[in-house]
Enzyme design. Structure first.
Site, PDB file in Angstrom:
ATOM      1  N   TYR A   1      -1.763  -1.185  10.535  1.00 14.93           N
ATOM      2  CA  TYR A   1      -1.890  -1.512   9.194  1.00 14.93           C
ATOM      3  C   TYR A   1      -0.583  -1.174   8.006  1.00 14.93           C
ATOM      4  O   TYR A   1      -0.166  -1.659   7.294  1.00 14.93           O
ATOM      5  CB  TYR A   1      -3.383  -0.746   8.250  1.00 14.93           C
ATOM      6  CG  TYR A   1      -3.474  -0.981   6.903  1.00 14.93           C
ATOM      7  CD1 TYR A   1      -3.877  -2.265   6.524  1.00 14.93           C
ATOM      8  CD2 TYR A   1      -3.172   0.100   5.986  1.00 14.93           C
ATOM      9  CE1 TYR A   1      -4.430  -2.383   5.082  1.00 14.93           C
ATOM     10  CE2 TYR A   1      -3.458  -0.200   4.556  1.00 14.93           C
ATOM     11  CZ  TYR A   1      -3.924  -1.242   4.026  1.00 14.93           C
ATOM     12  OH  TYR A   1      -4.205  -1.564   2.661  1.00 14.93           O
TER      13      TYR A   1
ATOM     14  N   SER B   1       0.755  -1.314   0.018  1.00 18.83           N
ATOM     15  CA  SER B   1       0.077   0.125   0.190  1.00 18.83           C
ATOM     16  C   SER B   1       0.803   1.549   0.054  1.00 18.83           C
ATOM     17  O   SER B   1       2.196   1.199   0.371  1.00 18.83           O
ATOM     18  CB  SER B   1      -0.997  -0.327   1.182  1.00 18.83           C
ATOM     19  OG  SER B   1      -1.469   1.266   1.296  1.00 18.83           O
TER      20      SER B   1
END
Length: 286
Positions: free
Chosen positions: A191, A178
């Protein structure tokens, strides 16, 4: 940006992972006019989190390029069935496998059932993930931290290790990281950390497996309209999601899928240990 100029209707889902079938508007899984050219003809791909979002778009694109696909998902039966239908409309086969990839035994079973069905494995796409925003870092519990890594990182080890013997001699592993791994996110500390681990895992595994002629790469999407978004953020945040990107919008899954096709095909034959960045125009260093 005020809510009245939102990019989409405010919405929120009270479950992780989210359900694509109830999103408004629905994400775009098939790029208009996309014509496959046999880049993955007669190959077999496992795609985790393949029931919806980026995973669904990758599954459809791979099928259009000639691959049979194995879709691994947690419990989103409606979404998974829809993906299977879309894949099989291309004339290719789609095997659905339901379970928790945080369980190493299930990961071994995925590879076993794939080989039982197709007698080969060429591509592994480690795509499944989850996120749980917290306004304060102190609210990230031990349980949340462990769950995030159990979904986002551990299965990549489990599946890659189980698949490795069958990928030797030309197989490919593609991991989903990401943009948050590079720029961080104040509400997604655990995350972002897990996605940073995916980057390091990709680089190290690429070096470890290059002698076996297995190419390992990754994709680091920016903001993308997937079920993870309404499942993670408030209705108001969802309405504005992606507006702060250089393109002032979120991407669609069908805009991300071609990166996975490229990394799975011989077009990327001289690329290993790298990360592609379809993120709406944000420069990324590293």
């Amino acid at each position: 940006m005020e809510l009245q100029t939102a990019l989409r209707p405010p919405q929120h889902q009270h479950q992780q992972p989210g359900i694509e079938a109830v999103m408004e508007p629905p994400p775009k899984s098939e790029m208009e006019g996309y014509q496959g050219s046999g880049k993955l003809k007669n190959q077999v791909a496992i795609i985790t989190g393949g029931d919806s979002g980026i995973g669904r778009a990758v599954a459809i694109a791979y099928a259009k390029e000639g691959a049979d696909v194995v879709i691994v998902y947690l419990d989103e039966d409606v979404d998974a069935t829809k993906t299977r239908d879309l894949v099989e409309q291309t004339g290719k086969h789609c095997l659905l496998l339901k379970g928790d990839i945080g369980d190493e035994t299930f990961c071994k079973e995925i590879v076993k059932k794939t080989l039982e069905k197709h007698d080969r494995l060429d591509i592994l796409v480690n795509n499944a993930g989850e996120q749980h925003p917290q306004s304060s870092f102190s609210d990230v519990t031990k349980e949340q931290l462990e769950q995030t890594f159990r979904t986002n990182v551990f299965p990549m080890f489990y599946l890659s290790r189980a698949a490795m013997p069958y990928l030797k001699g030309g197989g490919r592993i593609i991991n989903t990281t990401s943009v948050t791994a590079y720029r961080g996110h104040e509400k997604l500390v655990d995350y972002s950390a897990s996605k940073g681990a995916v980057v390091s895992f990709t680089r190290s595994l690429a070096k470890a497996l290059i002698k076996d002629e297995i190419r390992v790469n990754a994709v680091a999407p920016g903001p993308v309209w997937t079920p993870l978004i309404p499942a993670s953020f408030t209705a108001e945040e969802v309405a504005r999601f992606g507006s702060n990107s250089p393109m002032h919008r979120a991407g669609q899954p069908d805009e991300i899928a071609p990166a996975y096709v490229f990394l799975a095909s011989t077009d990327s034959s001289f690329i290993a240990g790298q990360v592609l960045h379809p993120n709406g125009g944000e420069p990324v260093n590293g």
